[in-house]
Design a protein around this motif. Sequence first.
Motif, PDB file in Angstrom:
ATOM      1  N   SER A  47     -10.869  -6.562 -20.922  1.00  0.00           N
ATOM      2  CA  SER A  47     -11.121  -7.041 -22.290  1.00  0.00           C
ATOM      3  C   SER A  47     -10.046  -6.487 -23.232  1.00  0.00           C
ATOM      4  O   SER A  47      -9.665  -7.140 -24.209  1.00  0.00           O
ATOM      5  N   SER A 104     -16.132  -7.730 -25.159  1.00  0.00           N
ATOM      6  CA  SER A 104     -16.779  -7.194 -23.955  1.00  0.00           C
ATOM      7  C   SER A 104     -17.431  -8.318 -23.175  1.00  0.00           C
ATOM      8  O   SER A 104     -18.212  -9.079 -23.738  1.00  0.00           O
ATOM      9  N   SER A 115     -19.578  -7.905 -20.599  1.00  0.00           N
ATOM     10  CA  SER A 115     -20.988  -7.569 -20.357  1.00  0.00           C
ATOM     11  C   SER A 115     -21.767  -7.396 -21.645  1.00  0.00           C
ATOM     12  O   SER A 115     -22.985  -7.541 -21.661  1.00  0.00           O
ATOM     13  N   THR A 131     -20.826  -2.321 -22.460  1.00  0.00           N
ATOM     14  CA  THR A 131     -19.937  -1.184 -22.207  1.00  0.00           C
ATOM     15  C   THR A 131     -20.202  -0.083 -23.247  1.00  0.00           C
ATOM     16  O   THR A 131     -20.090  -0.315 -24.454  1.00  0.00           O
ATOM     17  N   GLU A 180      -7.770  -2.693  -8.545  1.00  0.00           N
ATOM     18  CA  GLU A 180      -9.233  -2.653  -8.438  1.00  0.00           C
ATOM     19  C   GLU A 180      -9.749  -3.057  -7.075  1.00  0.00           C
ATOM     20  O   GLU A 180     -10.671  -2.450  -6.558  1.00  0.00           O
TER      21      GLU A 180
HETATM   22  O1  M6R Z   1     -17.924  -5.729 -19.883  1.00  0.00           O
HETATM   23  P1  M6R Z   1     -16.629  -5.302 -20.514  1.00  0.00           P
HETATM   24  O2  M6R Z   1     -15.709  -6.428 -20.777  1.00  0.00           O
HETATM   25  O3  M6R Z   1     -16.855  -4.467 -21.748  1.00  0.00           O
HETATM   26  O4  M6R Z   1     -15.971  -4.360 -19.437  1.00  0.00           O
HETATM   27  C1  M6R Z   1     -14.774  -3.692 -19.693  1.00  0.00           C
HETATM   28  C2  M6R Z   1     -14.164  -3.142 -18.419  1.00  0.00           C
HETATM   29  O5  M6R Z   1     -15.025  -2.230 -17.822  1.00  0.00           O
HETATM   30  C3  M6R Z   1     -13.863  -4.256 -17.419  1.00  0.00           C
HETATM   31  O6  M6R Z   1     -13.011  -5.221 -17.971  1.00  0.00           O
HETATM   32  C4  M6R Z   1     -13.207  -3.683 -16.151  1.00  0.00           C
HETATM   33  O7  M6R Z   1     -11.946  -3.181 -16.435  1.00  0.00           O
HETATM   34  C5  M6R Z   1     -13.164  -4.768 -15.078  1.00  0.00           C
HETATM   35  N1  M6R Z   1     -13.563  -4.223 -13.828  1.00  0.00           N
HETATM   36  C6  M6R Z   1     -11.817  -5.378 -14.931  1.00  0.00           C
HETATM   37  O8  M6R Z   1     -11.752  -6.282 -13.882  1.00  0.00           O
END
Ligand code: M6R
Length: 614
Positions: free
Chosen positions: A309, A353, A355, A358, A494
Amino acid sequence: MCGIVGYIGTNREAYPILIKGLQRLEYRGYDSAGVALLNKKGLNIYKAKGKVADLQDYCQDKDTSGTVGIAHTRWATHGEPSATNAHPHYSESKNLAIIHNGIIENFAEIKRNLEGKGIEFRSDTDTEVLVQLVEYIQERKRLDLLTAVQVALHQVIGAYAIALLDKNNPDTIIAARKQSPLVVGIGDGEFFLGSDASPIIEYTDKMVYLEDGNIAVMKLGEELKVVNILNEELSPAIHTVDLNLGQIEKGGYPHFMLKEIFEQPECLTNCMRGRINVEHNHVTLSALIDHRSKLIDAKRIIIVACGTSWHAALIGKQIIENLCRIPVNVEYASEFRYRNPVVRSCDVVIAISQSGETADTLAAVELAKEKGAFIYGICNAIGSSIPRATDTGTYIHVGPEIGVASTKAFTGQVTVLTMFALTLAEAKGTVANKDYVKIVEQLATIPDKIREVLKTNDTVRDLARTFTYAHNFIYLGRGFSYPVALEGALKLKEISYIHAEGYPAAEMKHGPIALIDSDMPVVVIATHNAMYEKVLSNMQEIKARQGRVIALVSKGDTMVSRLADAVIELPETMECLEPLVATVPLQLLAYHIAVCKGKNVDQPRNLAKSVTVE
Ligand code: M6R
């Protein structure tokens, strides 16, 4: 981050519902799993290290009967992954069972006190402390379960989503939430519980998203009761959730990640639906228009985000600054929240975000709110914590993202940021009409261009086979392609555990060039844009040191092919929209390399889909 499922009813067996629910939530954590079931004979807990499938194996010869149960899939914070540390945890008498997502920060102090009173602990987790505390309060003060939970939660510092079963109250599940998501599904004479809607949607679309401080009492034969810690009764809204099962299943693909990469054309169409009017070449984000004056008058925009993000935010910065002429700062939410940043009431803070859960991004939002900024959320998970904490915002509407490596959420975020910039620039009068129209026209064609890029899948798979040997990768891009390089490198790290770094191409000669030798693959984004010639020179520098170049080029390019070891052609688009097409082959490259290396693509080691702890 862990996953929580619960079920209480009279006619259905709980175990199959809980196992299926855990499988849907496994993306949230997968180092161990467990289930607690209540039946006429008592309260049984079964736990196993590993995946939900390991738990199923373990349960094969166990008594899994019962119409009431709770289950958990864990991502370790306190205590190593093991069957002992897996949830549920019994209380000392084994009358209570608890599951928990979050962190109890003052667990050591509470544990010391309880140990001083002779209570013995079986695990190293912070969670066990909570169930022991509830039982201690229940017995010592002769309180009913709900009151004991309320008294215990008063003493707890930290974040939690919990669910509790009590052998002596077999008709009730109690659940509570603070900073960790929890959804209650309301069925016909039955209740469901989940960390999100995915384990519930198969049974009911009526859901209550618990708020921080809410305690839900799911008692058979009664309506759902929601109270706070002071026992004041609350009236939560019951939402009808529009989510279909197909969206959360693999649909014939071997992995969620591949499915989600291939879904991107459709996802972006959904993301733009009702927002872009192709006939009139016009974009409207209603949330922005509704708060027009706040946004037009903003002196600065600060974007807070993490991981992928955050990479989307770097692209958003460039397009907003170009079109709206407002300075944009991009911040790691985890740094921003702890460094007393200068935030004023004339600032707009955008929180991005997937999700919406976060922990660092949520804390950054709360901090910015305290400082008086107007907060705009760009999220995917409907009803999650960040959209609920913001003043307004735009959902990216790309559907549930299950693969831990974020793919479609990234392109959805960039699409929303582009529409945000266009809407704001039009409102501020900072964009020439012909430029505005051209970007809108081109944006509307992006789903088709991604379809074209997806046709390179076989080529990328062959390429991946060639480069599986590598222990390191470098990704280079300039301007709008620099965040794409960062994102490509993150995807590879990752899921394939290959060390990869993304750099602005021109920075290479300030250090990273020392790493280049004949073993080093360098992915270069070398499309026809303002920096094309410069990137060509950067490529010469790599070739002069025997580096192996994989180049992303504009269709028909011949110059780069002469230099590069391999090329992937991209359809032409405007420079500011290039990240939307250039990211896709990098997602595929990471995917195929990880598959060639035999890695678990959807559930890479040590990672969780959403990081709800610090
Ligand atoms: O749910 P979010 O977009 O807030 O999450 C942020 C990061 O934890 C997330 O983008 C993480 O880096 C992913 N595993 C990337 O593929």
